[in-house]
Design a protein around this motif. Structure first.
Motif, PDB file in Angstrom:
ATOM      1  N   ALA A  14       0.847  -1.198   0.000  1.00  0.00           N
ATOM      2  CA  ALA A  14       0.000   0.000   0.000  1.00  0.00           C
ATOM      3  C   ALA A  14       0.881   1.247   0.000  1.00  0.00           C
ATOM      4  CB  ALA A  14      -0.911   0.007   1.226  1.00  0.00           C
ATOM      5  N   LEU A  15       0.544   2.195  -0.869  1.00  0.00           N
ATOM      6  CA  LEU A  15       1.335   3.415  -1.051  1.00  0.00           C
ATOM      7  C   LEU A  15       0.688   4.591  -0.318  1.00  0.00           C
ATOM      8  CD1 LEU A  15       3.427   5.272  -2.528  1.00  0.00           C
ATOM      9  CD2 LEU A  15       1.800   5.366  -4.428  1.00  0.00           C
ATOM     10  N   ASP A  16       1.499   5.345   0.396  1.00  0.00           N
ATOM     11  CA  ASP A  16       1.048   6.576   1.029  1.00  0.00           C
ATOM     12  C   ASP A  16       0.873   7.629  -0.062  1.00  0.00           C
ATOM     13  OD1 ASP A  16       0.663   8.920   2.428  1.00  0.00           O
ATOM     14  OD2 ASP A  16       2.289   8.578   3.846  1.00  0.00           O
ATOM     15  N   SER A  17      -0.354   8.071  -0.277  1.00  0.00           N
ATOM     16  CA  SER A  17      -0.638   9.013  -1.369  1.00  0.00           C
ATOM     17  C   SER A  17       0.052  10.362  -1.172  1.00  0.00           C
ATOM     18  CB  SER A  17      -2.148   9.222  -1.509  1.00  0.00           C
ATOM     19  OG  SER A  17      -2.694   9.729  -0.298  1.00  0.00           O
ATOM     20  N   GLU A  18       0.460  10.672   0.040  1.00  0.00           N
ATOM     21  CA  GLU A  18       1.109  11.951   0.318  1.00  0.00           C
ATOM     22  C   GLU A  18       2.632  11.859   0.263  1.00  0.00           C
ATOM     23  OE1 GLU A  18      -0.378  13.434   3.994  1.00  0.00           O
ATOM     24  OE2 GLU A  18      -2.440  13.613   3.273  1.00  0.00           O
ATOM     25  N   ASN A  19       3.153  10.631   0.149  1.00  0.00           N
ATOM     26  CA  ASN A  19       4.609  10.452   0.088  1.00  0.00           C
ATOM     27  C   ASN A  19       4.898   9.225  -0.761  1.00  0.00           C
ATOM     28  OD1 ASN A  19       7.332   9.854   0.528  1.00  0.00           O
ATOM     29  ND2 ASN A  19       7.290  10.635   2.625  1.00  0.00           N
ATOM     30  N   SER A  20       5.392   9.444  -1.975  1.00  0.00           N
ATOM     31  CA  SER A  20       5.555   8.354  -2.937  1.00  0.00           C
ATOM     32  C   SER A  20       6.687   7.388  -2.581  1.00  0.00           C
ATOM     33  CB  SER A  20       5.804   8.919  -4.338  1.00  0.00           C
ATOM     34  OG  SER A  20       6.990   9.701  -4.349  1.00  0.00           O
ATOM     35  N   GLU A  21       7.430   7.672  -1.501  1.00  0.00           N
ATOM     36  CA  GLU A  21       8.482   6.757  -1.057  1.00  0.00           C
ATOM     37  C   GLU A  21       8.042   5.910   0.132  1.00  0.00           C
ATOM     38  OE1 GLU A  21      11.795   9.233  -0.163  1.00  0.00           O
ATOM     39  OE2 GLU A  21      12.470   9.378  -2.243  1.00  0.00           O
ATOM     40  N   HIS A  22       6.907   6.263   0.717  1.00  0.00           N
ATOM     41  CA  HIS A  22       6.461   5.590   1.946  1.00  0.00           C
ATOM     42  C   HIS A  22       5.461   4.482   1.614  1.00  0.00           C
ATOM     43  CE1 HIS A  22       4.107   5.777   5.979  1.00  0.00           C
ATOM     44  NE2 HIS A  22       4.987   4.803   5.982  1.00  0.00           N
ATOM     45  N   PHE A  23       5.804   3.259   1.985  1.00  0.00           N
ATOM     46  CA  PHE A  23       4.936   2.114   1.732  1.00  0.00           C
ATOM     47  C   PHE A  23       4.654   1.364   3.032  1.00  0.00           C
ATOM     48  CE2 PHE A  23       7.009   2.932  -2.262  1.00  0.00           C
ATOM     49  CZ  PHE A  23       6.029   2.708  -3.222  1.00  0.00           C
ATOM     50  N   THR A  24       3.471   0.781   3.082  1.00  0.00           N
ATOM     51  CA  THR A  24       3.123  -0.151   4.149  1.00  0.00           C
ATOM     52  C   THR A  24       2.934  -1.515   3.503  1.00  0.00           C
ATOM     53  OG1 THR A  24       2.013   1.566   5.454  1.00  0.00           O
ATOM     54  CG2 THR A  24       1.492  -0.723   5.987  1.00  0.00           C
ATOM     55  N   LEU A  25       3.715  -2.492   3.929  1.00  0.00           N
ATOM     56  CA  LEU A  25       3.620  -3.852   3.393  1.00  0.00           C
ATOM     57  C   LEU A  25       3.001  -4.755   4.450  1.00  0.00           C
ATOM     58  CD1 LEU A  25       5.907  -2.426   1.717  1.00  0.00           C
ATOM     59  CD2 LEU A  25       6.850  -4.683   1.320  1.00  0.00           C
ATOM     60  N   MET A  26       2.042  -5.577   4.046  1.00  0.00           N
ATOM     61  CA  MET A  26       1.337  -6.448   4.984  1.00  0.00           C
ATOM     62  C   MET A  26       1.337  -7.877   4.463  1.00  0.00           C
ATOM     63  SD  MET A  26      -1.985  -4.028   5.732  1.00  0.00           S
ATOM     64  CE  MET A  26      -1.784  -2.280   6.109  1.00  0.00           C
ATOM     65  N   LYS A  27       1.648  -8.818   5.336  1.00  0.00           N
ATOM     66  CA  LYS A  27       1.559 -10.229   4.977  1.00  0.00           C
ATOM     67  C   LYS A  27       0.182 -10.753   5.349  1.00  0.00           C
ATOM     68  CE  LYS A  27       6.502 -11.195   5.270  1.00  0.00           C
ATOM     69  NZ  LYS A  27       7.587 -11.890   5.996  1.00  0.00           N
ATOM     70  N   VAL A  28      -0.448 -11.437   4.386  1.00  0.00           N
ATOM     71  CA  VAL A  28      -1.812 -11.935   4.552  1.00  0.00           C
ATOM     72  C   VAL A  28      -1.781 -13.456   4.440  1.00  0.00           C
ATOM     73  CG1 VAL A  28      -4.171 -11.817   3.660  1.00  0.00           C
ATOM     74  CG2 VAL A  28      -2.671  -9.817   3.480  1.00  0.00           C
ATOM     75  N   ASN A  29      -2.312 -14.145   5.453  1.00  0.00           N
ATOM     76  CA  ASN A  29      -2.272 -15.610   5.432  1.00  0.00           C
ATOM     77  C   ASN A  29      -3.438 -16.199   4.648  1.00  0.00           C
ATOM     78  OD1 ASN A  29      -4.523 -15.524   7.114  1.00  0.00           O
ATOM     79  ND2 ASN A  29      -3.401 -16.056   8.963  1.00  0.00           N
ATOM     80  N   LYS A  30      -3.539 -17.525   4.617  1.00  0.00           N
ATOM     81  CA  LYS A  30      -4.556 -18.187   3.798  1.00  0.00           C
ATOM     82  C   LYS A  30      -5.972 -17.964   4.311  1.00  0.00           C
ATOM     83  CE  LYS A  30      -3.959 -22.686   6.074  1.00  0.00           C
ATOM     84  NZ  LYS A  30      -3.584 -24.103   5.848  1.00  0.00           N
TER      85      LYS A  30
END
Length: 237
Positions: A14-30
């Protein structure tokens, strides 16, 4: 599609719309549950290497995002460090991406412009907000995926009846206040007045926004607002 992970961990980017370098990565299980989160700013090679290590420790994984544009921004940020990052990882960036929202839209035969909020509403779910918008959208994508995979009755209902029928059923359960709020949130002003249609009393409703306007008539105000909501949701923006 119903077996969404196929035994693989999903990594939601997921990208922070206010900062193009800031991302949140999430691991999603089954079970479509978020089990780990990584916040990162892709401005240094150390950050990029941290992303590679964090993702690849899962072994088998697929990459997803709220939309294709956000994912491509992530790829471009990672490309800055192409000489540092393993080539196999770059190949994986292209081969393991899955535009899950677009696939759900396709499989349910929704209008192509349907967004997360509209898809969530189609399943009768509340769009849960978070102070950080890109995190909110990411959470909502997993909610939608779980609904598609596990709420088989609603999924089957949408496929059999069609999007417009189910959408109208949802809107008919909304109050006048809720229906009005949908139009107000999009910047429309509303005016209504009693009229006579085919010898019966009815309500004429006009929605106005700058040069746009929409006019409809219903047997009462609630019916007219449902028609307005149908128009606003189904029209391509």
């Amino acid at each position: 599609m119903e077996n969404l992970t196929h035994g693989k961990t999903l990594v939601l980017i997921a990208l922070d719309s206010e900062n193009s370098e800031h991302f949140t990565l999430m691991k999603v299980n089954k079970k479509i549950e978020i089990v780990d989160v990584l916040e990162v700013r892709l401005s240094q090679k150390e950050s990029a290497l941290e992303v590679v290590k964090w993702i690849e420790q899962e072994g088998q994984y697929r990459l997803i995002s709220v939309c294709g544009e956000q994912y491509m921004t992530f790829v471009k940020c990672m490309e800055q460090f192409a000489l540092t990052i393993p080539k196999d990882f770059f190949r994986a960036l292209k081969s393991r991406f899955w535009n899950v929202q677009s696939e759900i839209v396709y499989r349910l035969k929704c209008p192509v412009h349907f967004n997360l909020e509209q898809l969530t509403f189609l399943y009768g779910l509340t769009y849960n907000t978070h102070p950080v918008k890109h995190v909110s959208d990411a959470f909502q994508l997993t909610t939608l995926m779980a609904a598609y995979a596990y709420d088989t009755e609603t999924t089957r209902n949408i496929k059999q009846k069609g999007v417009e029928v189910v959408l109208r059923e949802r809107l008919l359960k909304e109050t006048i206040e809720q229906l009005s709020a949908k139009a107000f949130s999009l910047g429309y002003s509303l005016n209504f007045q009693p009229v006579i249609q085919e010898g019966k009393q009815a309500v004429e409703l006009k929605a106005q926004k700058e040069s746009e306007h929409f006019l409809t008539v219903g047997s009462d105000l609630h019916e007219a607002l449902v028609e307005l909501a149908m128009h606003l949701i189904l029209k391509k923006r």
